[in-house]
Design a protein around this motif. Structure first.
Motif, PDB file in Angstrom:
ATOM      1  N   SER A 183      27.041  68.145 -17.543  1.00 37.48           N
ATOM      2  CA  SER A 183      26.769  67.454 -16.270  1.00 37.48           C
ATOM      3  C   SER A 183      26.921  65.936 -16.455  1.00 37.48           C
ATOM      4  O   SER A 183      26.870  65.433 -17.581  1.00 37.48           O
ATOM      5  CB  SER A 183      25.346  67.769 -15.795  1.00 37.48           C
ATOM      6  N   ARG A 184      27.033  65.222 -15.324  1.00 37.65           N
ATOM      7  CA  ARG A 184      27.148  63.757 -15.394  1.00 37.65           C
ATOM      8  C   ARG A 184      25.903  63.144 -16.072  1.00 37.65           C
ATOM      9  O   ARG A 184      26.017  62.265 -16.917  1.00 37.65           O
ATOM     10  CB  ARG A 184      27.287  63.186 -13.976  1.00 37.65           C
ATOM     11  N   GLU A 185      24.716  63.682 -15.729  1.00 39.29           N
ATOM     12  CA  GLU A 185      23.476  63.130 -16.292  1.00 39.29           C
ATOM     13  C   GLU A 185      23.458  63.319 -17.813  1.00 39.29           C
ATOM     14  O   GLU A 185      23.120  62.410 -18.561  1.00 39.29           O
ATOM     15  CB  GLU A 185      22.235  63.824 -15.703  1.00 39.29           C
ATOM     16  N   ALA A 235      29.895  75.319 -12.279  1.00 43.15           N
ATOM     17  CA  ALA A 235      30.892  74.941 -13.297  1.00 43.15           C
ATOM     18  C   ALA A 235      30.504  75.446 -14.690  1.00 43.15           C
ATOM     19  O   ALA A 235      31.330  75.476 -15.604  1.00 43.15           O
ATOM     20  CB  ALA A 235      31.066  73.418 -13.319  1.00 43.15           C
ATOM     21  N   LEU A 236      29.235  75.865 -14.855  1.00 42.71           N
ATOM     22  CA  LEU A 236      28.803  76.376 -16.166  1.00 42.71           C
ATOM     23  C   LEU A 236      29.290  77.804 -16.403  1.00 42.71           C
ATOM     24  O   LEU A 236      29.201  78.325 -17.510  1.00 42.71           O
ATOM     25  CB  LEU A 236      27.270  76.388 -16.251  1.00 42.71           C
ATOM     26  N   GLU A 245      23.520  79.430 -11.292  1.00 43.28           N
ATOM     27  CA  GLU A 245      23.607  79.344  -9.825  1.00 43.28           C
ATOM     28  C   GLU A 245      23.452  77.908  -9.347  1.00 43.28           C
ATOM     29  O   GLU A 245      24.046  77.510  -8.355  1.00 43.28           O
ATOM     30  CB  GLU A 245      22.562  80.277  -9.197  1.00 43.28           C
ATOM     31  N   LYS A 246      22.702  77.119 -10.094  1.00 41.76           N
ATOM     32  CA  LYS A 246      22.526  75.705  -9.731  1.00 41.76           C
ATOM     33  C   LYS A 246      23.828  74.935  -9.979  1.00 41.76           C
ATOM     34  O   LYS A 246      24.207  74.070  -9.218  1.00 41.76           O
ATOM     35  CB  LYS A 246      21.395  75.137 -10.608  1.00 41.76           C
ATOM     36  N   THR A 247      24.534  75.284 -11.055  1.00 41.83           N
ATOM     37  CA  THR A 247      25.746  74.551 -11.448  1.00 41.83           C
ATOM     38  C   THR A 247      26.871  75.540 -11.748  1.00 41.83           C
ATOM     39  O   THR A 247      27.057  75.953 -12.893  1.00 41.83           O
ATOM     40  CB  THR A 247      25.463  73.674 -12.700  1.00 41.83           C
ATOM     41  N   SER A 299      35.170  69.480 -10.529  1.00 36.90           N
ATOM     42  CA  SER A 299      33.824  70.065 -10.438  1.00 36.90           C
ATOM     43  C   SER A 299      32.713  69.013 -10.497  1.00 36.90           C
ATOM     44  O   SER A 299      31.550  69.336 -10.263  1.00 36.90           O
ATOM     45  CB  SER A 299      33.623  71.057 -11.593  1.00 36.90           C
ATOM     46  N   THR A 336      30.579  72.904 -20.751  1.00 35.62           N
ATOM     47  CA  THR A 336      30.590  72.062 -19.552  1.00 35.62           C
ATOM     48  C   THR A 336      29.356  71.153 -19.598  1.00 35.62           C
ATOM     49  O   THR A 336      28.271  71.599 -19.965  1.00 35.62           O
ATOM     50  CB  THR A 336      30.522  72.965 -18.302  1.00 35.62           C
ATOM     51  N   SER A 375      31.786  67.740 -13.212  1.00 37.07           N
ATOM     52  CA  SER A 375      31.222  67.848 -14.556  1.00 37.07           C
ATOM     53  C   SER A 375      32.266  67.384 -15.581  1.00 37.07           C
ATOM     54  O   SER A 375      33.384  67.009 -15.216  1.00 37.07           O
ATOM     55  CB  SER A 375      30.777  69.286 -14.825  1.00 37.07           C
ATOM     56  N   GLU A 433      20.276  78.516 -14.010  1.00 33.39           N
ATOM     57  CA  GLU A 433      21.143  77.369 -14.329  1.00 33.39           C
ATOM     58  C   GLU A 433      22.563  77.603 -13.805  1.00 33.39           C
ATOM     59  O   GLU A 433      23.210  76.695 -13.292  1.00 33.39           O
ATOM     60  CB  GLU A 433      21.189  77.154 -15.859  1.00 33.39           C
TER      61      GLU A 433
END
Ligand code: SF4
Length: 168
Positions: A32-34, A153-154, A149-151, A54, A30, A56, A147
């Motif tokens: 992220s957009r960044e 989708a991972l 919990e922050k995202t 999501s 997965t 992502s 990481e």
């Protein structure tokens, strides 16, 4: 990230973690957009597809089918040099073969059984590696939980055959 117990030489001769059969497509990393935007600036030939709703992305692997090996190859994989992304490797590749997984609503850390070199190590070694300091002042376990919990989708759903090493 886990070079102490998994030698780069073993990885170089394997690359199974960077290729996927049609049943393993759910395991592709997965992004992220960044990170997608950073990768696109350096490697415009790499395509992406939206990862559901999501926010992502996943690598677009539709054109990467390897007839001989009968596998989809990650578009960031150079057959001679390995992964071309360097410090921009996706989270799941950075922690591989450890995996952040969802077991019936609980965040757990597992290990991918496809990595035989790691899978055959004693449990004490696999768990011990998670408890070592790796990122700043964090253990690998804390880094993975942070990481994940922050995202969310991972985090991939926990499948049969993936042993649980840690439970949040
Ligand atoms: S991004 Fe790099 S490490 Fe991750 S699957 Fe693709 S080639 Fe392998």
């Amino acid at each position: 990230m886990i070079k102490d117990i998994l030698s780069p030489l073993s990885c170089a001769g394997c690359r199974l973690c960077c290729s996927f059969d049609k049943y393993e497509i759910w395991q592709t990393p997965t992004i992220s957009r960044e990170l997608k935007e950073r990768i696109q600036r350096s490697f415009p030939h790499i395509g992406f597809t939206e990862n559901g709703s999501s926010g992502s992305y996943l690598f677009d692997m539709r054109d990467t089918w390897d007839e001989e090996r009968e596998l989809f190859l990650c578009p960031a994989l150079d057959p001679r040099k390995g992964c071309i992304l360097g410090d921009d490797k996706p989270f799941e590749c950075r922690i591989w073969p450890y995996k952040a997984m969802d077991l019936n609503g609980t965040l757990v850390i597992s290990i991918d059984p496809i990595c035989r070199e790691m899978y055959e190590k004693p449990l004490s070694v696999l768990v011990g590696e998670l408890e070592k300091i790796t990122e700043g002042d964090k253990t690998l376990e804390e880094y993975i939980y942070g990481e994940a919990e922050k995202t969310p989708a991972l985090v991939k759903p926990c499948e049969k055959g993936f042993p649980i090493l840690k439970v949040r």
